[in-house]
Scaffold this motif. Structure first.
Motif, short mmCIF file in Angstrom:
data_model
loop_
_atom_site.label_atom_id
_atom_site.label_comp_id
_atom_site.label_asym_id
_atom_site.label_seq_id
_atom_site.Cartn_x
_atom_site.Cartn_y
_atom_site.Cartn_z
N GLY A 91 -8.26 4.47 -11.07
CA GLY A 91 -8.51 5.24 -12.12
C GLY A 91 -10.26 5.56 -12.19
N PRO A 92 -10.58 6.31 -13.32
CA PRO A 92 -12.09 6.74 -13.49
C PRO A 92 -13.14 5.88 -14.15
CG PRO A 92 -10.76 7.77 -15.23
CD PRO A 92 -9.71 6.76 -14.36
N ILE A 93 -14.04 5.59 -13.47
CA ILE A 93 -15.36 5.06 -14.13
C ILE A 93 -16.48 6.03 -13.85
CG2 ILE A 93 -14.56 2.76 -13.45
CD1 ILE A 93 -16.82 2.50 -11.64
N SER A 94 -17.66 5.90 -14.57
CA SER A 94 -18.93 6.48 -14.20
C SER A 94 -20.24 5.41 -14.11
CB SER A 94 -19.37 7.58 -15.35
OG SER A 94 -19.44 6.94 -16.42
N ILE A 95 -21.05 5.89 -13.28
CA ILE A 95 -22.16 5.06 -13.08
C ILE A 95 -23.48 5.72 -13.19
CG2 ILE A 95 -23.46 3.43 -11.62
CD1 ILE A 95 -20.87 2.79 -10.07
N GLY A 96 -24.35 5.22 -14.10
CA GLY A 96 -25.52 5.79 -14.15
C GLY A 96 -25.98 6.74 -15.47
N THR A 138 -26.06 1.22 -15.34
CA THR A 138 -25.02 1.20 -16.32
C THR A 138 -23.63 1.76 -15.97
OG1 THR A 138 -26.69 1.94 -18.07
CG2 THR A 138 -24.48 2.30 -18.76
N VAL A 139 -22.57 1.13 -16.06
CA VAL A 139 -21.26 1.33 -15.74
C VAL A 139 -20.23 1.50 -16.80
CG1 VAL A 139 -19.20 0.70 -14.50
CG2 VAL A 139 -21.42 0.01 -13.65
N SER A 140 -19.75 2.64 -16.99
CA SER A 140 -18.87 3.21 -18.14
C SER A 140 -17.49 3.10 -17.84
CB SER A 140 -19.49 4.49 -18.79
OG SER A 140 -20.91 4.31 -19.26
N ILE A 141 -16.56 2.63 -18.68
CA ILE A 141 -15.29 2.62 -18.50
C ILE A 141 -14.74 2.89 -19.78
CG2 ILE A 141 -13.24 1.40 -17.71
CD1 ILE A 141 -14.54 -0.22 -15.86
N GLY A 142 -13.97 4.26 -19.68
CA GLY A 142 -13.63 4.66 -21.20
C GLY A 142 -14.82 4.66 -22.13
N GLN A 143 -14.68 4.11 -23.34
CA GLN A 143 -15.54 3.92 -24.40
C GLN A 143 -16.62 2.80 -24.08
OE1 GLN A 143 -12.37 3.97 -24.97
NE2 GLN A 143 -12.29 3.51 -27.02
N LEU A 144 -16.40 1.88 -23.08
CA LEU A 144 -17.06 0.85 -22.83
C LEU A 144 -18.35 1.05 -22.12
CD1 LEU A 144 -14.22 -2.03 -22.21
CD2 LEU A 144 -15.40 -1.50 -24.22
N VAL A 145 -19.55 0.56 -22.35
CA VAL A 145 -20.66 0.62 -21.76
C VAL A 145 -21.30 -0.51 -21.28
CG1 VAL A 145 -23.02 1.83 -21.58
CG2 VAL A 145 -20.98 2.98 -22.73
N VAL A 146 -21.02 -0.82 -19.90
CA VAL A 146 -21.82 -2.14 -19.25
C VAL A 146 -23.11 -1.94 -18.94
CG1 VAL A 146 -21.18 -3.98 -17.88
CG2 VAL A 146 -19.36 -2.65 -18.82
N ARG A 147 -24.07 -2.67 -19.37
CA ARG A 147 -25.47 -2.41 -18.98
C ARG A 147 -25.70 -3.54 -17.82
NH1 ARG A 147 -26.61 2.22 -21.96
NH2 ARG A 147 -25.93 1.89 -24.33
N ASN A 148 -26.79 -2.97 -17.04
CA ASN A 148 -27.22 -3.79 -16.22
C ASN A 148 -26.31 -4.47 -15.08
OD1 ASN A 148 -29.86 -3.08 -17.00
ND2 ASN A 148 -29.40 -4.81 -18.65
#
Length: 394
Positions: free
Chosen positions: A82-87, A156-166
């Motif tokens: 499944g998809p995530i994004s980084i940065g 920063t790692v984003s999964i759906g609308q969740l944004v995980v910092r550091n």
């Protein structure tokens, strides 16, 4: 008036915080099922599974030094991603979500041009992210066909609308041989516990909980066993989806919070109990059912399987509907698998279709329940209460 303004401010804050309203974050799972698995891939899956758990002479899983060795097999049509994004801005990656490991890693833009696995997937470019923070430490994870290695970083790692910092993660600069060349995922999101993570790095889901991004420290898997790339199931962060399972979840406590490890009360084949009081691990990163030596021999014998020199058991494809139900007893409840669940149709070396048992040998005294089981039973991974729950998938 002052109270009204305070309530209005609280409401606005709640809208900005995904966990406040008990919001569930849904990640679609892609199931790579464009072709039938080959016998070679089936064998590779077993070898990779053994390397992943560093099995040596029946060693006890709870005493094993974990984190340094994990193996993901190149299963091709037997993997979910499944998809995530980084940065910042986000760089997209298709990832394998693996409860049998605990590190997050993606290919790096600095990966060698000669490395086919890196070149065939999207790569993380640290210079293109304004939120990138170098870590400086090196990381390496041993695989059956080589060692994946590189450097650690934070971003920063984003999964759906969740944004995980550091979040600390691995930038892979060297990937092993052909292990990841043909996979539909670029990297791994480990969903195990920190105890099995390389460098004891906080896993992504632990960071979600620590940053209060989810209302409940629970994630759950719904895997379709006959899915396509667009409809492979769903990973849910923050709770469970009651529309995806039948009845109620049976929860059992974890016996060791490293892998998702719990007590397996017993196992029945055709109504006969053949095993009691074993340890088991739920692992979304493998497709097979790995059994201890005694149970492996008994089950495959009762199925009428013919052993091969590669520790496979061949089954008669025309007799599948006559095979027995195999029942796992967990938390006092019965979780049965039908022949259509545990028999795998694969392409033989000569192009013909053969049937193989999904029960493979684990040279240790514990079970690994992979996607064959999790695809049949909706699974809730409750990190907050250190428990795991199962219910029949809808």
């Amino acid at each position: 008036m002052q109270c009204l303004l305070w309530l209005l401010s609280l409401w606005i804050l709640c809208l900005l915080w995904p966990g406040c309203l008990g919001q569930l974050v849904r990640i679609p799972m892609q199931y790579q099922a464009s072709f039938m698995a080959s016998r070679r891939q089936h064998r590779a899956g077993r070898s990779s599974l053994l390397a992943k758990y560093n099995v040596v002479g029946g060693q006890d899983i709870t005493s094993r030094n974990s984190g340094a060795t994990e193996t993901l097999d190149n299963r091709l049509n037997l993997e979910y991603a499944g998809p995530i994004s980084i940065g910042s801005p986000g760089q997209p990656f298709n990832m394998l979500f693996d409860t049998g490991s605990a590190n997050l890693w993606v290919p790096s833009a600095e990966c060698s041009a000669k490395n086919r696995a890196c070149q065939r997937h999207h790569r993380y470019n640290s210079s293109a992210s304004s939120s990138y923070v170098p870590d400086g430490r090196r990381f390496a994870i041993a695989y059956g066909t080589g060692s994946l290695s590189g450097r650690l970083a934070q971003d920063t790692v984003s999964i759906g609308q969740l944004v995980v910092r550091n979040q600390t993660f691995g930038m892979a600069m060297h990937e092993p041989g052909s292990t990841f060349v043909d996979t539909n995922f670029a990297g791994i999101v480990g969903l195990g516990f920190r105890a099995i993570a390389e460098h004891r790095i906080a896993p992504l889901f632990e960071s979600m909980c620590d940053q209060h991004l989810v209302d409940e420290c629970v994630f759950s898997f719904y895997l379709k066993r006959n899915g396509s790339e667009r409809m492979g199931g769903e990973l849910l962060f923050g709770g469970v989806d009651k529309t995806k399972f039948v009845g109620s979840l049976t929860y059992v406590p974890l016996t060791h919070a490293g892998y998702w490890q719990f007590r397996l009360d017993g196992l029945e084949v055709g109504g006969t109990i053949i095993s009691q009081n074993r340890q088991a691990i739920a692992d979304t990163g493998t497709s097979l059912l790995a059994a201890p030596p005694r149970e492996y021999l008994i089950i495959n014998s009762l199925l009428g399987g013919l052993p091969t020199s590669n520790n496979e058991y061949l089954l008669n494809c025309s007799e599948i509907d006559k095979l027995p139900e195999i029942v796992f007893i967990i938390g006092g409840q019965r979780f049965g698998l039908q022949p259509t669940d545990y028999v795998m149709s694969v392409a033989n070396d000569d192009g013909t279709t053969i049937c193989l048992s999904a029960f493979t040998l684990m040279d240790a005294e514990f079970w690994i329940l992979g996607d064959v089981f999790i695809g049949r039973y909706y699974t809730a991974f409750d990190a907050g209460h250190r428990q795991i729950g199962f219910a029949p998938a809808a």
